[in-house]
Design a protein around this motif. Structure first.
Motif, PDB file in Angstrom:
ATOM      1  N   ALA A 177      -5.417   4.153   8.063  1.00 56.71           N
ATOM      2  CA  ALA A 177      -5.576   4.042   6.613  1.00 56.71           C
ATOM      3  C   ALA A 177      -6.582   5.074   6.111  1.00 56.71           C
ATOM      4  CB  ALA A 177      -6.027   2.632   6.259  1.00 56.71           C
ATOM      5  N   THR A 194      -2.572   2.815   2.799  1.00 53.02           N
ATOM      6  CA  THR A 194      -1.864   3.326   3.976  1.00 53.02           C
ATOM      7  C   THR A 194      -0.721   4.263   3.594  1.00 53.02           C
ATOM      8  OG1 THR A 194      -0.552   1.279   3.957  1.00 53.02           O
ATOM      9  CG2 THR A 194      -2.398   1.397   5.515  1.00 53.02           C
ATOM     10  N   ARG A 228      -5.823  -1.803   4.422  1.00 51.10           N
ATOM     11  CA  ARG A 228      -5.981  -0.975   5.616  1.00 51.10           C
ATOM     12  C   ARG A 228      -5.001  -1.349   6.732  1.00 51.10           C
ATOM     13  NH1 ARG A 228     -12.459  -0.699   6.627  1.00 51.10           N
ATOM     14  NH2 ARG A 228     -11.751   0.894   8.109  1.00 51.10           N
ATOM     15  N   ARG A 230      -1.728  -1.663   8.899  1.00 50.35           N
ATOM     16  CA  ARG A 230      -0.427  -1.040   9.173  1.00 50.35           C
ATOM     17  C   ARG A 230       0.680  -2.081   9.131  1.00 50.35           C
ATOM     18  NH1 ARG A 230      -1.749   2.217  14.583  1.00 50.35           N
ATOM     19  NH2 ARG A 230      -3.025   0.365  14.877  1.00 50.35           N
TER      20      ARG A 230
END
Length: 302
Positions: A177, A194, A228, A230
């Motif tokens: 991120a 992201t 942040r 994924r």
């Protein structure tokens, strides 16, 4: 709404290096002529670096319409040659995702696309810009830029969107991120993100990402996947791909004419699938910048 006919003469230029271009060129040429379109010149271009020059020469030769066959990257790479010209831009969608064609509601099959060129109407539409670079559909910061920069051409050519997905999974292992700043001239917003999508059209990567982006709106849309995680990025793509009810739960959107975008660290920007810029950058709209061949039926309200 104007429904004037399209020119009956055109130059045909196909990216023969694209996924379907080499196979489609001969068919496209024959079918266009059968549909009553007189081809003043026709080129199957093997070297993508010469596509823009080929389009530029066709416009200089007086072609009233230029038909370009290829994917979003091809269209984005040649669109500058049509800015400020009276020449109509027509599309044969021969790429992997064909996001711009989807946004314009063009048929994705060759026969359908040729029917639009033979029977459609010209319409002025917006283009996006990253600094001084025009683009047709969308730009992105984050994982798509990493994928676009590193994906093997053979994987893209033979596996299409599936190949992109497989490479995306590989790239996501080392992706992190970043800090994002978006400034519209009056308000500055900072957040973790992201992925950032800079949208002129609603589709990106063949997936409908926004309900608000529109090539006739006079505005550009910035869509940020916030946070942040994924896993949240993967969930966002999953929800948008399958058009789930909560598909916008992980994103925040900003609409306007001009934005300054900064990231920490500095990141590369993928423009219609080609990595061509880097943050910080100015994203803006070029309203009614080019005349495009579209179906006579109006583009559906978003």
């Amino acid at each position: 709404m104007s429904t004037s006919p399209l020119p009956r003469a055109a130059a045909l230029i196909v990216n023969a290096h694209s996924r379907s271009g080499r196979d489609m060129f001969v068919d496209a040429k024959a079918k266009l002529e059968a549909a009553g379109v007189t081809l003043t010149e026709a080129h199957a271009v093997e070297d993508p670096d010469t596509l823009a020059a080929t389009v530029r020469q066709a416009v200089a030769n007086g072609a009233p319409m230029v038909i370009v066959g290829g994917g979003d990257g091809t269209l984005s790479g040649v669109i500058d040659e049509l800015i400020g010209k009276t020449c109509v831009f027509a599309i044969l969608p021969l790429g992997t995702a064909n996001s711009f064609a989807r946004t314009l509601e063009l048929p994705l099959d060759l026969d359908g696309a040729i029917a639009v060129i033979a029977n459609g109407t010209p319409r002025r539409v917006d283009l996006g810009m990253i600094d001084d670079d025009y683009f047709v559909n969308g730009a992105s910061i984050g994982l798509p830029a990493l994928i676009g920069e590193t994906v093997p051409h053979g994987l893209k050519r033979y596996l299409g969107r599936v190949g992109y997905l497989l490479w995306a999974l590989r790239c996501s292992i080392r992706f992190r991120a970043f800090r994002l700043m978006i400034d519209d001239g009056t308000t500055e917003r900072r957040m973790w993100s992201t992925e950032v999508r800079i949208l002129n059209g609603c589709y990106h990567g063949g997936v409908e990402l926004s309900d608000n982006a529109d090539v006739e709106s006079g505005e550009i849309v910035i869509q940020a996947v916030v946070g942040r995680s994924r896993a949240r990025l993967a969930a966002d793509w999953y929800a948008k791909f399958f058009r789930l009810r909560d598909r916008h739960a992980h994103t925040e959107e900003f609409r306007g004419c001009t934005f300054r975008i900064e990231t920490t660290p500095r990141l590369k920007i993928s423009i219609d699938g080609e990595v061509l810029a880097k943050t910080p950058a100015i994203a803006k709209i070029a309203a009614q910048a080019v005349e495009i061949a579209v179906p006579v039926t109006p583009i559906a309200a978003r």
